[in-house]
Design a protein around this motif. Structure first.
Motif, PDB file in Angstrom:
ATOM      1  N   HIS A   3       5.906   6.901   8.434  1.00 45.42           N
ATOM      2  CA  HIS A   3       4.738   7.232   7.711  1.00 45.42           C
ATOM      3  C   HIS A   3       4.091   5.905   7.197  1.00 45.42           C
ATOM      4  CE1 HIS A   3       6.328  10.941   7.511  1.00 45.42           C
ATOM      5  NE2 HIS A   3       5.202  11.479   7.149  1.00 45.42           N
ATOM      6  N   SER A   4       3.126   5.198   7.711  1.00 43.90           N
ATOM      7  CA  SER A   4       2.552   4.044   7.294  1.00 43.90           C
ATOM      8  C   SER A   4       2.598   3.749   5.953  1.00 43.90           C
ATOM      9  CB  SER A   4       1.113   3.882   8.007  1.00 43.90           C
ATOM     10  OG  SER A   4       0.251   4.581   7.255  1.00 43.90           O
ATOM     11  N   THR A   5       3.143   2.691   5.443  1.00 43.04           N
ATOM     12  CA  THR A   5       3.388   2.469   4.014  1.00 43.04           C
ATOM     13  C   THR A   5       2.758   0.961   3.509  1.00 43.04           C
ATOM     14  OG1 THR A   5       5.277   3.703   4.347  1.00 43.04           O
ATOM     15  CG2 THR A   5       5.453   2.113   2.572  1.00 43.04           C
ATOM     16  N   LEU A  21      12.418  -1.517   3.900  1.00 39.05           N
ATOM     17  CA  LEU A  21      11.591  -0.769   4.829  1.00 39.05           C
ATOM     18  C   LEU A  21      11.893  -1.286   6.156  1.00 39.05           C
ATOM     19  CD1 LEU A  21       8.848  -0.290   2.045  1.00 39.05           C
ATOM     20  CD2 LEU A  21       9.821   1.700   3.330  1.00 39.05           C
ATOM     21  N   VAL A  28       5.536  -1.126   7.344  1.00 41.41           N
ATOM     22  CA  VAL A  28       4.845  -1.442   6.465  1.00 41.41           C
ATOM     23  C   VAL A  28       3.306  -1.881   6.762  1.00 41.41           C
ATOM     24  CG1 VAL A  28       4.604  -3.029   4.336  1.00 41.41           C
ATOM     25  CG2 VAL A  28       6.841  -2.153   5.015  1.00 41.41           C
ATOM     26  N   VAL A  65       1.910   6.595   2.394  1.00 44.78           N
ATOM     27  CA  VAL A  65       2.975   6.185   1.442  1.00 44.78           C
ATOM     28  C   VAL A  65       2.553   5.121   0.682  1.00 44.78           C
ATOM     29  CG1 VAL A  65       5.279   6.136   0.806  1.00 44.78           C
ATOM     30  CG2 VAL A  65       4.719   7.227   2.981  1.00 44.78           C
ATOM     31  N   HIS A  67       4.435   2.376  -2.141  1.00 48.71           N
ATOM     32  CA  HIS A  67       5.334   1.805  -2.878  1.00 48.71           C
ATOM     33  C   HIS A  67       4.884   1.185  -4.134  1.00 48.71           C
ATOM     34  CE1 HIS A  67       9.359   2.507  -0.607  1.00 48.71           C
ATOM     35  NE2 HIS A  67       8.084   3.272   0.053  1.00 48.71           N
ATOM     36  N   LYS A  87      -1.493  10.605  -1.345  1.00 50.90           N
ATOM     37  CA  LYS A  87      -0.537   9.713  -0.796  1.00 50.90           C
ATOM     38  C   LYS A  87       0.993  10.041  -1.395  1.00 50.90           C
ATOM     39  CE  LYS A  87      -3.998   7.543   0.765  1.00 50.90           C
ATOM     40  NZ  LYS A  87      -4.546   7.539   2.112  1.00 50.90           N
ATOM     41  N   HIS A 331      12.173   8.866   2.354  1.00 48.87           N
ATOM     42  CA  HIS A 331      11.058   8.560   3.396  1.00 48.87           C
ATOM     43  C   HIS A 331      11.563   9.761   4.457  1.00 48.87           C
ATOM     44  CE1 HIS A 331       8.270   5.421   3.436  1.00 48.87           C
ATOM     45  NE2 HIS A 331       8.847   5.073   2.335  1.00 48.87           N
TER      46      HIS A 331
END
Ligand code: SOE
Length: 376
Positions: A3-5, A21, A28, A65, A67, A87, A331
């Motif tokens: 998932h793009s973070t 990550l 990322v 996602v 952080h 998200k 994740h």
């Protein structure tokens, strides 16, 4: 599936998240922080997007996602906005600066389909999972006492500096920053929940010196002669009632000689077990009726502990590995994985303990936690 973070906040801990990550192969796609020359070069070299502010990142439909690696006072507003935007959110600890903030986030998370986690990193060590498994199997008998400390010395001198020292009167510092880890670790390994807290805090330096120049995390910087007031505790003692077990915890950021000394010992009716974060690959067991033992990381660990080791016995793994384990389990949960990590509920329970500790410090009496903390 990955998932793009996006990472919001790119100080010491944001960079640690980036490393984890990247190692896990999780894409990322962007970063949010002040656009310095160095950061611009970093993102350009990696093809990342540098967002101008966190709102822009959260409203980006391509981001799945977040952080949240910002200072504590920003956790609530960013986490809540992320949940409302649908998200998944992995937040640094503490989840908020008080239990009102964390209760609100936990309620919001419960009403949403997003996954939520708090970075209680110490859940990511294989020997912590081994300890949990031993307790669940009854090897130690009934757990009756927990002893622990989290001692550091990076703020020992009044010239030592960190943004954490600017916390206002309503916040806690040592207890929120590192005491929260100890509380979460005790809950995680024993499965017991805190019921009441008796606390005593001390601020060794009520006034400290501002740094002369730019400060890098964990580096000793030169101090100016300009002072600022400090409202939060440098050290604390906590007596926590976990129902069938009582706990005695010490927390300090001014304990000379102790670097990142997180230690827990759990005493049961048949045996005891000790784990020390600075010797993370060993678990010491103590018995009255058989020889004491030291368990070391190996493929003989419990099946629940093995996914947390990535190198063979004798090849040390440590803090970045534990953090990447916690990030990995979160994740993986986005695609159905079920390994335990700390959720917003756990973050809220830790905050309730912290709040009870503050009240106890003020009232000089034990403070009961509200029902929601002891229910689960
Ligand atoms: C500084 O006290 C710090 O980095 C904490 O903020 C972390 O949570 C802990 O894991 C190590 O020490």
């Amino acid at each position: 599936m990955t998932h793009s973070t996006v990472i919001i906040g790119f100080g010491f801990i944001g960079k640690a998240h980036y490393d984890c990550l990247t190692r896990l192969g999780i894409p990322v796609t962007g970063i949010v922080d002040q656009p310095t020359e160095q950061l611009e070069a970093f993102v350009a070299a990696r093809g990342l997007r540098l967002y101008s502010d966190w709102q822009e990142a959260i409203s980006d439909p391509d981001v799945q996602v977040i952080h949240n690696c910002t200072p504590n006072a920003l956790h609530q507003v960013i986490n809540s906005a992320a949940i409302e935007a649908g998200k998944h959110i992995f937040s640094e600890k503490p989840l908020g600066i008080d239990a009102q903030e964390t209760a609100q986030q936990w309620r919001l998370a419960q009403r949403s389909a997003v996954k939520h986690a708090v970075n209680f990193t110490y859940r990511g060590y294989p020997l912590v999972h081994e300890l949990r498994a031993l307790i669940q199997q009854g090897t130690l008998g009934d757990i009756r006492f927990i002893k622990g400390h989290y001692l550091q010395d990076w703020l020992l001198f009044p010239t030592d500096y960190s943004w954490r020292l600017h916390a206002n009167r309503e916040e806690t510092r040592a207890v929120a920053d590192i005491g929260s880890h100890l509380v979460d670790l005790a809950r995680f390994v024993t499965g017991l929940n805190p019921r009441s807290v008796y606390a005593s805090f001390e601020t060794v330096y009520e006034e400290r010196y501002l740094p002369a120049g730019q400060v890098k995390a964990f580096e000793v910087s030169e101090a100016s002669s300009e002072t600022y007031p400090v409202f939060t505790e440098d050290q604390a003692s906590l007596l926590i009632d976990f129902g069938t077990a009582k706990a005695n915890f010490e927390v300090s950021q001014v304990a000379a000689g102790h670097k990142n000394d997180l230690f827990i010992e759990v005493f049961g009716t048949r045996g005891s077990a000790r784990w020390h974060q600075e010797r993370p690959e060993e678990l010491q067991l103590g018995f009255r009726d058989q020889p004491n033992q030291t368990i070391v990381k190996s493929n003989l660990l419990a099946p629940t502990a093995q996914p947390f080791m990535h190198y063979p016995a004798g090849h040390p793994e440590g803090y970045p590995d534990a953090m990447s384990n916690v990030i990995r389990t979160f994740h993986e949960s986005l695609s159905g994985g079920a390994s335990p990590f700390a959720t917003f509920e756990d973050g809220h329970i830790a905050a309730q303990v912290i709040e009870a500790a503050v009240q106890s410090q003020q009232s000089k009496a034990a403070v009961e936690l509200s029902e929601s903390a002891v229910a689960s």
